[in-house]
Design a protein around this motif. Structure first.
Motif, PDB file in Angstrom:
ATOM      1  N   ASP A   1       0.825  -1.216   0.000  1.00 35.46           N
ATOM      2  CA  ASP A   1       0.000   0.000   0.000  1.00 35.46           C
ATOM      3  C   ASP A   1       0.854   1.259   0.000  1.00 35.46           C
ATOM      4  O   ASP A   1       0.377   2.343  -0.331  1.00 35.46           O
ATOM      5  CB  ASP A   1      -0.908   0.028   1.234  1.00 35.46           C
TER       6      ASP A   1
ATOM      7  N   GLY B   1       2.856   2.187  -7.783  1.00 31.25           N
ATOM      8  CA  GLY B   1       1.783   1.267  -8.152  1.00 31.25           C
ATOM      9  C   GLY B   1       1.013   1.715  -9.377  1.00 31.25           C
ATOM     10  O   GLY B   1       0.646   0.897 -10.238  1.00 31.25           O
TER      11      GLY B   1
ATOM     12  N   SER C   1      -6.049  -0.166  -6.416  1.00 29.64           N
ATOM     13  CA  SER C   1      -5.430  -0.540  -5.142  1.00 29.64           C
ATOM     14  C   SER C   1      -4.949   0.724  -4.437  1.00 29.64           C
ATOM     15  O   SER C   1      -4.881   1.798  -5.036  1.00 29.64           O
ATOM     16  CB  SER C   1      -4.251  -1.481  -5.386  1.00 29.64           C
ATOM     17  N   LYS C   2      -4.590   0.582  -3.164  1.00 27.77           N
ATOM     18  CA  LYS C   2      -4.050   1.735  -2.432  1.00 27.77           C
ATOM     19  C   LYS C   2      -2.719   2.191  -3.035  1.00 27.77           C
ATOM     20  O   LYS C   2      -2.389   3.372  -2.999  1.00 27.77           O
ATOM     21  CB  LYS C   2      -3.864   1.384  -0.953  1.00 27.77           C
ATOM     22  N   SER C   3      -1.959   1.243  -3.581  1.00 26.15           N
ATOM     23  CA  SER C   3      -0.693   1.604  -4.215  1.00 26.15           C
ATOM     24  C   SER C   3      -0.938   2.462  -5.454  1.00 26.15           C
ATOM     25  O   SER C   3      -0.254   3.471  -5.672  1.00 26.15           O
ATOM     26  CB  SER C   3       0.073   0.329  -4.590  1.00 26.15           C
TER      27      SER C   3
ATOM     28  N   PRO D   1      -9.685   4.089  -3.219  1.00 19.78           N
ATOM     29  CA  PRO D   1      -9.834   2.631  -3.293  1.00 19.78           C
ATOM     30  C   PRO D   1     -11.136   2.108  -2.686  1.00 19.78           C
ATOM     31  O   PRO D   1     -11.607   1.034  -3.058  1.00 19.78           O
ATOM     32  CB  PRO D   1      -8.616   2.108  -2.517  1.00 19.78           C
TER      33      PRO D   1
ATOM     34  N   GLY E   1     -12.232   0.356  -5.562  1.00 15.94           N
ATOM     35  CA  GLY E   1     -11.246  -0.666  -5.247  1.00 15.94           C
ATOM     36  C   GLY E   1     -11.724  -2.060  -5.608  1.00 15.94           C
ATOM     37  O   GLY E   1     -12.772  -2.252  -6.230  1.00 15.94           O
TER      38      GLY E   1
ATOM     39  N   SER F   1      -9.778  -6.054  -6.305  1.00 13.50           N
ATOM     40  CA  SER F   1      -9.053  -6.758  -7.355  1.00 13.50           C
ATOM     41  C   SER F   1      -8.972  -8.226  -6.962  1.00 13.50           C
ATOM     42  O   SER F   1      -8.490  -8.556  -5.885  1.00 13.50           O
ATOM     43  CB  SER F   1      -7.645  -6.182  -7.516  1.00 13.50           C
TER      44      SER F   1
ATOM     45  N   ASP G   1      -9.085 -12.488  -3.285  1.00 13.42           N
ATOM     46  CA  ASP G   1      -8.617 -11.122  -3.527  1.00 13.42           C
ATOM     47  C   ASP G   1      -7.096 -11.102  -3.544  1.00 13.42           C
ATOM     48  O   ASP G   1      -6.444 -11.705  -2.685  1.00 13.42           O
ATOM     49  CB  ASP G   1      -9.115 -10.174  -2.433  1.00 13.42           C
TER      50      ASP G   1
ATOM     51  N   SER H   1      -3.121  -6.008  -2.106  1.00 12.29           N
ATOM     52  CA  SER H   1      -2.954  -4.643  -2.599  1.00 12.29           C
ATOM     53  C   SER H   1      -1.476  -4.273  -2.673  1.00 12.29           C
ATOM     54  O   SER H   1      -0.721  -4.493  -1.732  1.00 12.29           O
ATOM     55  CB  SER H   1      -3.674  -3.667  -1.664  1.00 12.29           C
ATOM     56  N   GLY H   2      -1.079  -3.705  -3.811  1.00 13.78           N
ATOM     57  CA  GLY H   2       0.300  -3.282  -3.996  1.00 13.78           C
ATOM     58  C   GLY H   2       1.234  -4.390  -4.435  1.00 13.78           C
ATOM     59  O   GLY H   2       2.387  -4.134  -4.755  1.00 13.78           O
TER      60      GLY H   2
ATOM     61  N   THR I   1       0.080  -6.870  -6.805  1.00 13.77           N
ATOM     62  CA  THR I   1      -0.858  -7.509  -7.725  1.00 13.77           C
ATOM     63  C   THR I   1      -0.178  -8.525  -8.624  1.00 13.77           C
ATOM     64  O   THR I   1      -0.671  -9.644  -8.797  1.00 13.77           O
ATOM     65  CB  THR I   1      -1.554  -6.440  -8.586  1.00 13.77           C
TER      66      THR I   1
END
Length: 402
Positions: A45, A50, A70-72, A295, A299, A301, A374, A377-378, A380
């Motif tokens: 994150d 990202g 994502s947060k990234s 996100p 958000g 993924s 899932d 995050s960050g 992927t």
């Protein structure tokens, strides 16, 4: 806001955010070590590249599918939006690498290290140093050398600082670069920011579009007295009212004319003065809202496999797939037609990014008994590489059963 108050506020914010970051990293390492069952944020994150990685994959990978922010990715967006609104505020107030450099400069002043304001007798133009580095990194990333570039990243090293001892063998180059960044700042303030940082270079390009700008007044003689201690070594231009986009918005020069009582440099929105206090509050709020808020709206993924996990033949099967750096080889154990074990046999993923993937995703697959989980995050590409590797192993069990 007067100079001393601005400087004190900036130091407090820098120190507070750096301590918060270290706390987040310590909790995260306890989480991946399974001493805690929660974490505030993942290391992924906190990856500011990202958004670039997602854009690169979209342009170069025909199999890429956008599945949410994502947060990234949101962090990259937040940095660029903030630069377009308020200039390189992130570099001056938020960036932990910037805070480390400022601390290095302060330590140098206390122990008597001779300080230079520029690289060489004349201030070298970062256009010929920092921007070629940014371009080279982008090109190397496009051609698949992102994992190699990461070895030199002080940002990656900082994010893995709480596990310095265990990570040293794999990440010693990054740690040495981080130490060099700290030491160099004691000799030339913000040396890394000024001449090398690719993230700072990208923000400078966008900060040239900034809505909030620093300008000197019509009565300013451009004597540069107010910029004697500028950490970036900026000088006032005789032909331009705006301060250089290289400015990191430390605000030390605002309301700091040493010649007259007139304001020599002021923060402006168009032609109107803008309060430094409101500027700091607004840009900080904008950064965290974009990074952590977007996100939640866009958000999500995940990876869904088309393989039905039933009638699997018992046995141990190996699979492999491409991750972020290279192939990921997994070993999947099947007992009584169910997945009972998943091991990573070989990989070359980046330290700090793969640990959560390899800890969390196997548990989720075995709990759900399906490859529909899932991604982290960050991380992927590592997540999807791992899942596809497991999928290829399970497919062998399906094929054997048939």
């Amino acid at each position: 806001m007067n100079k001393n108050k601005a400087k004190s506020m900036r130091r407090v914010i820098q120190a507070g955010l750096l301590v918060l970051l270290l706390l987040i990293l310590i909790l995260y390492n306890l989480y991946i070590s399974e001493f805690l069952d929660f974490r505030i944020l993942s290391i992924g994150d906190l990856n500011p590249y990202g958004g670039w990685n997602a854009l690169k994959d979209y342009l170069t990978d025909s199999s890429y599918e956008f599945e949410g922010l994502s947060k990234s990715m949101a962090l990259t967006i937040a940095l660029l939006v903030m630069a377009m609104v308020g200039g390189r505020f992130f570099c001056g107030w938020i960036c932990p690498i910037g805070a480390i450099q400022d601390f290095g400069t302060w330590i140098g002043s206390k122990i008597g290290v001779k300080r230079y304001q520029a690289l060489g007798k004349r201030n070298s133009n970062p256009l010929f140093i920092k921007y070629p580095i940014l371009l080279a990194i982008l090109l190397l990333s496009i051609f698949g050398y992102g994992a190699i570039i990461a070895e030199f990243s002080p940002w990656r090293a900082l994010l893995n600082l709480p596990k310095l001892v265990s990570a040293w063998k794999e990440m010693w180059i990054g740690f040495l670069v981080m130490v060099t960044v700290f030491i160099s700042a004691s000799v030339i303030p913000r040396f890394f920011c000024r001449y090398l940082c690719p993230l700072g270079a990208a923000q400078t390009l966008f900060s040239s579009l900034s809505l909030l700008t620093l300008k000197h007044s019509k009565g300013c003689s451009r004597c540069n007295k107010c910029l004697e201690n500028c950490p970036i070594g900026i000088k006032l231009s005789p032909n331009d009212d705006n301060i250089s986009p290289e400015c990191i918005r430390c605000m030390d020069c605002v309301d700091n004319c040493k010649i007259t009582t007139d304001i020599s440099i002021a923060l402006k929105l168009g032609q109107r003065n803008f309060s430094s206090k409101y500027y700091v509050s607004a840009v900080l709020l904008l950064f965290f809202v974009v990074w952590l808020g977007i996100p939640k709206l866009w958000g999500g993924s995940s990876m869904v496999s088309g393989i039905a996990l039933n009638n699997l033949k018992d046995g141990v099967y190996q699979g492999e797939a491409k991750g972020f750096a290279a192939r990921i080889i997994t070993e999947v154990s099947i007992e009584d037609g169910r997945i009972t074990g998943i091991k990573v046999i070989d990989h070359h993923e980046s330290k700090g990014w793969y640990e959560e993937v390899f800890m969390v995703l196997p548990k989720e697959i075995m709990r759900k008994q399906r490859i529909e989980v899932d991604v982290i995050s960050g991380a992927t590409k590592t997540s999807k590489g791992f899942l596809k590797s497991v999928e290829s192993a399970v497919k062998k069990a399906v094929d054997t059963a048939i």
